[in-house]
Design a protein around this motif. Structure first.
Motif, PDB file in Angstrom:
ATOM      1  N   GLN A 172      46.263  42.478  38.242  1.00  0.00           N
ATOM      2  CA  GLN A 172      46.074  42.649  36.799  1.00  0.00           C
ATOM      3  C   GLN A 172      44.728  43.333  36.579  1.00  0.00           C
ATOM      4  O   GLN A 172      43.865  43.279  37.450  1.00  0.00           O
ATOM      5  N   PRO A 173      44.529  43.948  35.400  1.00  0.00           N
ATOM      6  CA  PRO A 173      43.222  44.548  35.124  1.00  0.00           C
ATOM      7  C   PRO A 173      42.130  43.484  35.234  1.00  0.00           C
ATOM      8  O   PRO A 173      42.319  42.357  34.765  1.00  0.00           O
ATOM      9  N   CYS A 174      41.036  43.816  35.888  1.00  0.00           N
ATOM     10  CA  CYS A 174      39.958  42.846  36.054  1.00  0.00           C
ATOM     11  C   CYS A 174      38.664  43.560  36.397  1.00  0.00           C
ATOM     12  O   CYS A 174      38.668  44.767  36.636  1.00  0.00           O
ATOM     13  N   THR A 175      37.579  42.809  36.413  1.00  0.00           N
ATOM     14  CA  THR A 175      36.324  43.336  36.930  1.00  0.00           C
ATOM     15  C   THR A 175      36.323  43.085  38.425  1.00  0.00           C
ATOM     16  O   THR A 175      36.418  41.935  38.867  1.00  0.00           O
ATOM     17  N   LEU A 176      36.225  44.154  39.187  1.00  0.00           N
ATOM     18  CA  LEU A 176      36.274  44.015  40.644  1.00  0.00           C
ATOM     19  C   LEU A 176      34.914  43.602  41.184  1.00  0.00           C
ATOM     20  O   LEU A 176      33.884  44.069  40.681  1.00  0.00           O
ATOM     21  N   PRO A 177      34.875  42.767  42.222  1.00  0.00           N
ATOM     22  CA  PRO A 177      33.580  42.448  42.832  1.00  0.00           C
ATOM     23  C   PRO A 177      32.932  43.720  43.397  1.00  0.00           C
ATOM     24  O   PRO A 177      33.623  44.606  43.912  1.00  0.00           O
ATOM     25  N   CYS A 178      31.600  43.782  43.238  1.00  0.00           N
ATOM     26  CA  CYS A 178      30.889  45.057  43.449  1.00  0.00           C
ATOM     27  C   CYS A 178      30.951  45.585  44.883  1.00  0.00           C
ATOM     28  O   CYS A 178      31.156  46.789  45.097  1.00  0.00           O
ATOM     29  N   THR A 179      30.753  44.717  45.876  1.00  0.00           N
ATOM     30  CA  THR A 179      30.698  45.216  47.255  1.00  0.00           C
ATOM     31  C   THR A 179      32.056  45.776  47.702  1.00  0.00           C
ATOM     32  O   THR A 179      32.129  46.915  48.192  1.00  0.00           O
ATOM     33  N   PRO A 180      33.158  45.028  47.529  1.00  0.00           N
ATOM     34  CA  PRO A 180      34.468  45.585  47.897  1.00  0.00           C
ATOM     35  C   PRO A 180      34.809  46.869  47.134  1.00  0.00           C
ATOM     36  O   PRO A 180      35.328  47.825  47.710  1.00  0.00           O
ATOM     37  N   LYS A 181      34.469  46.884  45.851  1.00  0.00           N
ATOM     38  CA  LYS A 181      34.738  48.082  45.038  1.00  0.00           C
ATOM     39  C   LYS A 181      33.972  49.285  45.610  1.00  0.00           C
ATOM     40  O   LYS A 181      34.527  50.386  45.748  1.00  0.00           O
ATOM     41  N   GLY A 182      32.708  49.039  45.973  1.00  0.00           N
ATOM     42  CA  GLY A 182      31.880  50.111  46.531  1.00  0.00           C
ATOM     43  C   GLY A 182      32.419  50.613  47.870  1.00  0.00           C
ATOM     44  O   GLY A 182      32.358  51.799  48.173  1.00  0.00           O
ATOM     45  N   PHE A 224      33.210  37.508  39.954  1.00  0.00           N
ATOM     46  CA  PHE A 224      33.348  36.259  40.733  1.00  0.00           C
ATOM     47  C   PHE A 224      34.072  35.166  39.961  1.00  0.00           C
ATOM     48  O   PHE A 224      34.423  34.133  40.534  1.00  0.00           O
ATOM     49  N   HIS A 225      34.222  35.320  38.632  1.00  0.00           N
ATOM     50  CA  HIS A 225      34.845  34.277  37.816  1.00  0.00           C
ATOM     51  C   HIS A 225      36.278  34.029  38.299  1.00  0.00           C
ATOM     52  O   HIS A 225      36.992  34.980  38.649  1.00  0.00           O
ATOM     53  N   PRO A 226      36.710  32.748  38.335  1.00  0.00           N
ATOM     54  CA  PRO A 226      38.066  32.451  38.835  1.00  0.00           C
ATOM     55  C   PRO A 226      39.165  33.275  38.141  1.00  0.00           C
ATOM     56  O   PRO A 226      40.145  33.640  38.792  1.00  0.00           O
ATOM     57  N   LEU A 227      38.989  33.588  36.864  1.00  0.00           N
ATOM     58  CA  LEU A 227      40.022  34.380  36.177  1.00  0.00           C
ATOM     59  C   LEU A 227      40.030  35.824  36.666  1.00  0.00           C
ATOM     60  O   LEU A 227      41.087  36.460  36.762  1.00  0.00           O
ATOM     61  N   ASN A 228      38.843  36.352  36.985  1.00  0.00           N
ATOM     62  CA  ASN A 228      38.794  37.703  37.560  1.00  0.00           C
ATOM     63  C   ASN A 228      39.389  37.715  38.966  1.00  0.00           C
ATOM     64  O   ASN A 228      40.084  38.658  39.352  1.00  0.00           O
ATOM     65  N   VAL A 229      39.112  36.657  39.727  1.00  0.00           N
ATOM     66  CA  VAL A 229      39.657  36.571  41.093  1.00  0.00           C
ATOM     67  C   VAL A 229      41.186  36.482  41.022  1.00  0.00           C
ATOM     68  O   VAL A 229      41.900  37.188  41.746  1.00  0.00           O
ATOM     69  N   VAL A 278      39.378  43.422  58.797  1.00  0.00           N
ATOM     70  CA  VAL A 278      38.178  42.955  58.104  1.00  0.00           C
ATOM     71  C   VAL A 278      37.672  41.750  58.885  1.00  0.00           C
ATOM     72  O   VAL A 278      38.432  40.805  59.118  1.00  0.00           O
ATOM     73  N   ILE A 279      36.402  41.769  59.325  1.00  0.00           N
ATOM     74  CA  ILE A 279      35.844  40.559  59.940  1.00  0.00           C
ATOM     75  C   ILE A 279      35.017  39.865  58.870  1.00  0.00           C
ATOM     76  O   ILE A 279      34.074  40.449  58.327  1.00  0.00           O
ATOM     77  N   GLY A 280      35.387  38.629  58.563  1.00  0.00           N
ATOM     78  CA  GLY A 280      34.746  37.866  57.488  1.00  0.00           C
ATOM     79  C   GLY A 280      35.766  37.573  56.409  1.00  0.00           C
ATOM     80  O   GLY A 280      36.597  38.418  56.088  1.00  0.00           O
ATOM     81  N   ARG A 281      35.708  36.341  55.874  1.00  0.00           N
ATOM     82  CA  ARG A 281      36.683  35.951  54.851  1.00  0.00           C
ATOM     83  C   ARG A 281      36.000  35.257  53.682  1.00  0.00           C
ATOM     84  O   ARG A 281      36.517  34.289  53.137  1.00  0.00           O
ATOM     85  N   SER A 282      34.796  35.748  53.330  1.00  0.00           N
ATOM     86  CA  SER A 282      34.092  35.139  52.198  1.00  0.00           C
ATOM     87  C   SER A 282      34.748  35.559  50.890  1.00  0.00           C
ATOM     88  O   SER A 282      35.446  36.581  50.828  1.00  0.00           O
ATOM     89  N   ASN A 283      34.477  34.768  49.851  1.00  0.00           N
ATOM     90  CA  ASN A 283      35.029  35.081  48.529  1.00  0.00           C
ATOM     91  C   ASN A 283      34.433  36.351  47.954  1.00  0.00           C
ATOM     92  O   ASN A 283      35.057  37.005  47.124  1.00  0.00           O
ATOM     93  N   ILE A 284      33.196  36.676  48.370  1.00  0.00           N
ATOM     94  CA  ILE A 284      32.546  37.821  47.714  1.00  0.00           C
ATOM     95  C   ILE A 284      32.769  39.136  48.445  1.00  0.00           C
ATOM     96  O   ILE A 284      32.689  40.185  47.832  1.00  0.00           O
ATOM     97  N   VAL A 285      33.051  39.092  49.741  1.00  0.00           N
ATOM     98  CA  VAL A 285      33.269  40.353  50.472  1.00  0.00           C
ATOM     99  C   VAL A 285      34.609  40.369  51.209  1.00  0.00           C
ATOM    100  O   VAL A 285      35.514  41.150  50.866  1.00  0.00           O
TER     101      VAL A 285
END
Ligand code: NAP
Length: 286
Positions: free
Chosen positions: A132-142, A120-125, A161-168
């Protein structure tokens, strides 16, 4: 086909456990995930418990730090700074939502990016959106892992995709785009939503409204991923954003709630923790 996220997560966790089982000998310790839980919201407590259980299954050390809902922002930031500086901590997760008096964005940005297991960190986003290489948010990755495990060809497909939240919503749309789908993001201001969703060959629903998506909104043979976690207003049981019973006969692939996206999210959190640990041990990507 019903994709059991639960079973897929089990097999992925087994594989991770084998890998983690070699770490004590190779690195002198196992990965360490620190989870901060502020307050006692029942949903948050249950998520944190699930994360501790999965950590135990995989062999990851888990420390859950509970703090009262009255904790000040300053105190929470100080706790994060302490964990950032702790060489024996590889991953830091602050369970959301936080109480209203705390600035969530500030807290997310305070976590050392190398320990940001949530992605969730702005640099990862930023890294995600720049490929670029990063840690992907868990739900989208799954979700991408589930689609691949089910043998769904993503390239060239019309995905909605229905929904436009930062996490999903947003990150899953980006990952689908990276897999070469043609992606539409719908939201609460979308006009003629059913018309848009009926075009989808892959439909990802992340709204947070019980059984919002009905059979008439879904095309015959669509792949349907239900991210929603809701309480059925009548039975009180867990249910998704999709009317599973009505849509399952129409869909070529569908995920259930519970036992779908949820277990994969936790599994990806375990994977992210291992990745952060290995990067710290080697200063490299896996
Ligand atoms: P959120 O931040 O509340 O976002 C909801 C999104 O849905 C918003 O973009 C909103 O549109 C859209 N929306 C709301 N009502 C709509 C409508 N009537 N028509 C079309 N779009 C609508 O929620 P979230 O954090 O993304 O979570 C969504 C759901 O997934 C929740 O049930 C949550 O519990 C669940 N979840 C599950 C997992 C898991 O691991 N299984 C992980 C995370 C979240 P606007 O932007 O226009 O407001």
């Amino acid at each position: 086909m019903i994709i059991s996220g639960k079973e897929l997560a089990l097999s992925l966790k087994r594989r991770l456990a084998e890998e983690v089982g070699t770490f004590e000998e190779r690195y002198g310790r196992v990965p360490h995930l620190a989870v901060i839980l502020v307050g006692d919201d029942a949903g948050s407590v249950s998520y944190v418990t699930g994360k501790a259980k999965a950590s135990a299954e995989v062999g990851i050390r888990n420390t859950t730090l509970r703090r009262p809902a009255t904790i000040s922002e300053e105190e929470l930031l100080a706790l994060i700074a302490e964990l950032n500086a702790d060489d024996e901590v590889d991953g830091i997760l602050v369970q959301l939502p936080l109480p209203k008096h705390i600035d969530t964005d500030k807290v997310i940005a305070a976590v050392d990016v190398s320990k940001d297991v949530d992605g969730f960190h702005p640099l990862n986003v930023a890294a995600l959106w720049q490929k670029q290489p990063c840690t992907l948010p868990c739900t989208p990755k799954g979700i991408i892992k589930m689609l691949k495990a089910a043998g769904v060809e993503i390239a060239g497909k019309r995905a909605v995709v229905i929904g436009r939240s930062n996490i999903v919503g947003l990150p899953v749309a980006k990952l689908l785009l990276d897999e070469n789908a043609t992606v539409t993001v719908a939201h609460s201001r979308t006009r003629n939503l059913a018309e848009v969703t009926s075009q989808a060959e892959i439909l990802v629903v992340a709204i947070g409204r019980p059984r919002f998506v009905t059979a008439d909104m879904v095309a015959e043979g669509a792949v349907v991923i239900d991210v929603g976690v809701n309480r059925d207003p009548e039975s009180g049981k867990l249910c998704g954003d999709v009317d599973f019973a009505a849509i399952e006969p129409k869909a070529s692939v569908i995920t259930p709630v519970p036992g779908g996206v949820g277990p994969m999210t936790i599994c990806c959190l375990m994977e992210n923790t291992v990745e952060c640990f290995l990067r710290r041990m080697h200063g490299r990507e896996r």
